[in-house]
Design a protein around this motif. Sequence first.
Motif, PDB file in Angstrom:
ATOM      1  N   UNK A   1       0.833  -1.204   0.000  1.00 44.77           N
ATOM      2  CA  UNK A   1       0.000   0.000   0.000  1.00 44.77           C
ATOM      3  C   UNK A   1       0.867   1.255   0.000  1.00 44.77           C
ATOM      4  N   UNK A   2       1.946   1.230   0.735  1.00 47.39           N
ATOM      5  CA  UNK A   2       2.863   2.368   0.769  1.00 47.39           C
ATOM      6  C   UNK A   2       3.436   2.643  -0.617  1.00 47.39           C
ATOM      7  N   UNK A   3       3.817   1.586  -1.314  1.00 47.35           N
ATOM      8  CA  UNK A   3       4.398   1.763  -2.652  1.00 47.35           C
ATOM      9  C   UNK A   3       3.332   2.175  -3.667  1.00 47.35           C
ATOM     10  N   UNK A   4       2.089   1.724  -3.462  1.00 44.20           N
ATOM     11  CA  UNK A   4       1.010   2.162  -4.347  1.00 44.20           C
ATOM     12  C   UNK A   4       0.775   3.660  -4.189  1.00 44.20           C
ATOM     13  N   UNK A   5       0.795   4.137  -2.952  1.00 43.96           N
ATOM     14  CA  UNK A   5       0.633   5.577  -2.710  1.00 43.96           C
ATOM     15  C   UNK A   5       1.795   6.339  -3.342  1.00 43.96           C
ATOM     16  N   UNK A   6       2.996   5.753  -3.299  1.00 44.13           N
ATOM     17  CA  UNK A   6       4.149   6.389  -3.955  1.00 44.13           C
ATOM     18  C   UNK A   6       3.910   6.510  -5.454  1.00 44.13           C
ATOM     19  N   UNK A   7       3.234   5.510  -6.041  1.00 44.80           N
ATOM     20  CA  UNK A   7       2.897   5.584  -7.473  1.00 44.80           C
ATOM     21  C   UNK A   7       1.895   6.704  -7.719  1.00 44.80           C
ATOM     22  N   UNK A   8       0.900   6.841  -6.850  1.00 49.82           N
ATOM     23  CA  UNK A   8      -0.076   7.919  -6.995  1.00 49.82           C
ATOM     24  C   UNK A   8       0.586   9.292  -6.905  1.00 49.82           C
ATOM     25  N   UNK A   9       1.737   9.358  -6.214  1.00 53.28           N
ATOM     26  CA  UNK A   9       2.455  10.624  -6.069  1.00 53.28           C
ATOM     27  C   UNK A   9       3.582  10.774  -7.089  1.00 53.28           C
ATOM     28  N   UNK A  10       3.722   9.814  -7.997  1.00 52.48           N
ATOM     29  CA  UNK A  10       4.765   9.896  -9.016  1.00 52.48           C
ATOM     30  C   UNK A  10       4.482  11.050  -9.970  1.00 52.48           C
ATOM     31  N   UNK A  11       5.498  11.429 -10.727  1.00 57.84           N
ATOM     32  CA  UNK A  11       5.371  12.595 -11.614  1.00 57.84           C
ATOM     33  C   UNK A  11       4.187  12.474 -12.567  1.00 57.84           C
ATOM     34  N   UNK A  12       4.055  11.303 -13.204  1.00 61.44           N
ATOM     35  CA  UNK A  12       3.015  11.148 -14.210  1.00 61.44           C
ATOM     36  C   UNK A  12       1.613  11.175 -13.639  1.00 61.44           C
ATOM     37  N   UNK A  13       1.351  10.351 -12.621  1.00 57.94           N
ATOM     38  CA  UNK A  13       0.002  10.257 -12.062  1.00 57.94           C
ATOM     39  C   UNK A  13      -0.381  11.562 -11.369  1.00 57.94           C
ATOM     40  N   UNK A  14       0.568  12.149 -10.662  1.00 59.49           N
ATOM     41  CA  UNK A  14       0.266  13.406  -9.974  1.00 59.49           C
ATOM     42  C   UNK A  14      -0.052  14.517 -10.981  1.00 59.49           C
ATOM     43  N   UNK A  15       0.700  14.584 -12.063  1.00 62.18           N
ATOM     44  CA  UNK A  15       0.416  15.578 -13.104  1.00 62.18           C
ATOM     45  C   UNK A  15      -0.971  15.374 -13.682  1.00 62.18           C
ATOM     46  N   UNK A  16      -1.336  14.127 -13.875  1.00 64.36           N
ATOM     47  CA  UNK A  16      -2.644  13.798 -14.428  1.00 64.36           C
ATOM     48  C   UNK A  16      -3.766  14.251 -13.486  1.00 64.36           C
ATOM     49  N   UNK A  17      -3.643  13.932 -12.209  1.00 60.29           N
ATOM     50  CA  UNK A  17      -4.682  14.286 -11.242  1.00 60.29           C
ATOM     51  C   UNK A  17      -4.798  15.803 -11.100  1.00 60.29           C
ATOM     52  N   UNK A  18      -3.665  16.482 -11.087  1.00 58.07           N
ATOM     53  CA  UNK A  18      -3.705  17.941 -10.973  1.00 58.07           C
ATOM     54  C   UNK A  18      -4.411  18.569 -12.170  1.00 58.07           C
ATOM     55  N   UNK A  19      -4.252  17.970 -13.338  1.00 53.79           N
ATOM     56  CA  UNK A  19      -4.962  18.465 -14.524  1.00 53.79           C
ATOM     57  C   UNK A  19      -6.474  18.337 -14.332  1.00 53.79           C
ATOM     58  N   UNK A  20      -6.913  17.214 -13.767  1.00 54.08           N
ATOM     59  CA  UNK A  20      -8.347  17.029 -13.523  1.00 54.08           C
ATOM     60  C   UNK A  20      -8.855  18.055 -12.516  1.00 54.08           C
ATOM     61  N   UNK A  21      -8.055  18.341 -11.498  1.00 57.56           N
ATOM     62  CA  UNK A  21      -8.476  19.321 -10.503  1.00 57.56           C
ATOM     63  C   UNK A  21      -8.570  20.716 -11.111  1.00 57.56           C
ATOM     64  N   UNK A  22      -7.632  21.025 -12.004  1.00 55.53           N
ATOM     65  CA  UNK A  22      -7.682  22.320 -12.687  1.00 55.53           C
ATOM     66  C   UNK A  22      -8.930  22.420 -13.551  1.00 55.53           C
ATOM     67  N   UNK A  23      -9.271  21.313 -14.232  1.00 55.96           N
ATOM     68  CA  UNK A  23     -10.475  21.297 -15.066  1.00 55.96           C
ATOM     69  C   UNK A  23     -11.719  21.534 -14.217  1.00 55.96           C
ATOM     70  N   UNK A  24     -11.668  21.071 -12.968  1.00 57.94           N
ATOM     71  CA  UNK A  24     -12.817  21.226 -12.074  1.00 57.94           C
ATOM     72  C   UNK A  24     -12.779  22.551 -11.325  1.00 57.94           C
ATOM     73  N   UNK A  25     -11.769  23.384 -11.605  1.00 56.63           N
ATOM     74  CA  UNK A  25     -11.663  24.681 -10.969  1.00 56.63           C
ATOM     75  C   UNK A  25     -11.201  24.626  -9.534  1.00 56.63           C
ATOM     76  N   UNK A  26     -10.445  23.593  -9.159  1.00 61.22           N
ATOM     77  CA  UNK A  26      -9.969  23.443  -7.784  1.00 61.22           C
ATOM     78  C   UNK A  26      -8.483  23.742  -7.745  1.00 61.22           C
ATOM     79  N   UNK A  27      -8.103  24.997  -7.647  1.00 54.17           N
ATOM     80  CA  UNK A  27      -6.689  25.335  -7.721  1.00 54.17           C
ATOM     81  C   UNK A  27      -6.147  26.073  -6.524  1.00 54.17           C
ATOM     82  N   UNK A  28      -6.863  26.118  -5.437  1.00 56.45           N
ATOM     83  CA  UNK A  28      -6.417  26.868  -4.265  1.00 56.45           C
ATOM     84  C   UNK A  28      -5.599  25.992  -3.336  1.00 56.45           C
TER      85      UNK A  28
END
Length: 707
Positions: free
Chosen positions: A458-485
């Motif tokens: 589980x720890x390593x899975x969370x590390x994957x969620x925080x990796x450059x690619x996945x984190x960039x992807x999720x942040x893009x979705x948040x920006x699309x939803x207007x959540x940037x604060x």
Amino acid sequence: MSLHLHAGKWRFLEQERAARYVDHYERQREKGQKKLAPVTTCRQFATAKAILDRLNAGQKGVILADDVGLGKTTVAAFCALVVAGSGGAVRILAPNEMMARRWRQELEVHLPAMSSFAAHLDLSHARRRLNVDIKQLRPGTIAVSTHQKVHRLNCDLLIVDEAHRTRSEDSNLGQRVVRQGRAIGNVLILTATPFSIDPKDFARLLKRVGGERAAKSMQEYSLRLADLWRGRHADSPKETADRLVSAARAAVEAMRPYVIRHGIDDLPAAEKKVFGAIEHVDASDSMEVSAPLLEAMLRADRALQLAQRCGAWQMKRRNDPRYHVAVGKLHADLTEVVATIAQAEWCNDSAARIAAHHSNGALDRLRTLDAHPKIAGTANMTRAIVDEGEKVLIFCDHHQPATELAARVAASLKWPAKRRSGSVFTEEAWSACWQQIFADELEVASNTGDSGQATRRLKHYIAWLMSDGVRSQIETWLEMAGAGSAKADLAKLLEKKRARGKRACDSIANHAVDLYKQMIDHESGSTRAILLQGDVARLPGSTLSRVAAVCKPGDEAFAAALPGVFFSAQPDTVLAVFNSPFGPDVLVTTDSLSEGVDLHRFCRHLIHHELDPSPIRTVQRNGRLRRVNCWAARTGQPIRVHYPSLRGTRDERLVEVMRHRIMQFDLLLGGVRGDVDAEDTINEPSTVGGILEYARKRLGAVRLGIV
């Protein structure tokens, strides 16, 4: 041979009880497991009941030939659970280990619901799903293995998946079925494309289920169809079509007891809706062969012809299909010709010298290309689709074009390198957020027998969620939803906002939890091992590349230069991630993933960059996306199947021929065989296409469904 079971054992498979079964299933379904569509389960119940009725009445076997995506595995699983729950022994044979794992997962998800819904079935022994050659099965046991592994076939019910792979009398499994026929009680054969195989081979399948008379009628129909393709018909087009229709009707009636088939396009509107609409897109307008490539191919054809003449080129083919879809194969063959002719024995051969001249000229032209025009065109098409927020599935017939295409797409599709430094949320915020979302899973992991390993996974899975690619992807979705604060509660955002900005999706947090549970499933051994080791780079989507490829690059140095792209050794991991909203937006693969796998949950775009010569493979590929509760159906948008081709080349004609084959594929169970001339039109009654279209209209609703 009869199953010798009391028919009351499967009375619960009445269609009107399907909705109640779905309720049982949903109450016991774990996160990450597939959902059922009541209208589809209703048809699957009826099909399973029809199969069991026929087998119990003394019929040796049944061929289930439903379209790709209609759930043949689910129907067969219902049959297996009924037989095992009634004290019978069941063997299930899949073509390979990956598909055997899919079978075990199918049984796993239905066992709890079936145990409570049909309490009269004793399914305690059915939980022993085995993947080894068990000589003697215990009553009530289901053994899942592959075509190659099992040598003893003794059982009450033998289920053979993707049986077209073992249709020949020369196949090992085919020979074992014949030799051990007396040890096999009943047979259920699964194949989506029965009439696209050789008539003699399909006749053997019919004989294996007791349909000798049906085999004769089917062969007569096939002969008339073959004569049509060969032009061996002296009658008028209308008379020829009428004779073909008569033969087709006779074949259908003879096969009706032994073959059950449903086509997606023949389903009632209510069920058809859960599979989504499909659009076939001609993608040749923007792709045109370049002058350097055209010259290179003309020179190569002449060079290989002369090299064959003098013996410097031993291959029979000098117009390999790979030459038209990528550069690598053509470059490699020409380089080999030049190297061979450079040897002393050809120094005085004029044909060899001219072959070397043209080979070098072709190589010079290839070096001027930035990329093969079709590679560049497909890459551009892919990027345009991804820019709209969609995932894309791309199929190639060979590893080399798949490798070349994956590299090109990966070069043009990357997350911005500086995104992490400019992130609104800090590393600490991300870590705390995921710890909060996975709090329940962390508690469960700490209380398991292998708490140390479970916690590390589980720890390593969370590390994957925080990796450059996945984190960039999720942040893009948040920006699309207007959540940037930066002051926003990140965990609450992830629990509220939807992945990929689509209202048909669950929240980002829930999808992350679902994907983790799929990854640690006991059948996904390779993925569990990767998570345990903590090698996050081996998980798709961890790098800035937005592409994953399941193919063999051939050159390890080439693959190493593109980290996070090639995953040929771990297809299960790629499948799990691609079937989630996370990870690579593009999957490039060969036909190793064209059968028996699901790729439909978040993808509705498929590109046939390189076609297999057989329409079987094209239909199988399309079936990866057109499945129950697919992304297209959930979002109310069509599945789009793209057929790119280079205008003015052999590739354009090949694509056109294939599209004609697909158009005619469903004439009697997908029974159209042979080449269709691309210049034929179905509106001209004197052509093969016109005859087939007339025959199709005459046949109307003649189908092999349940009667």
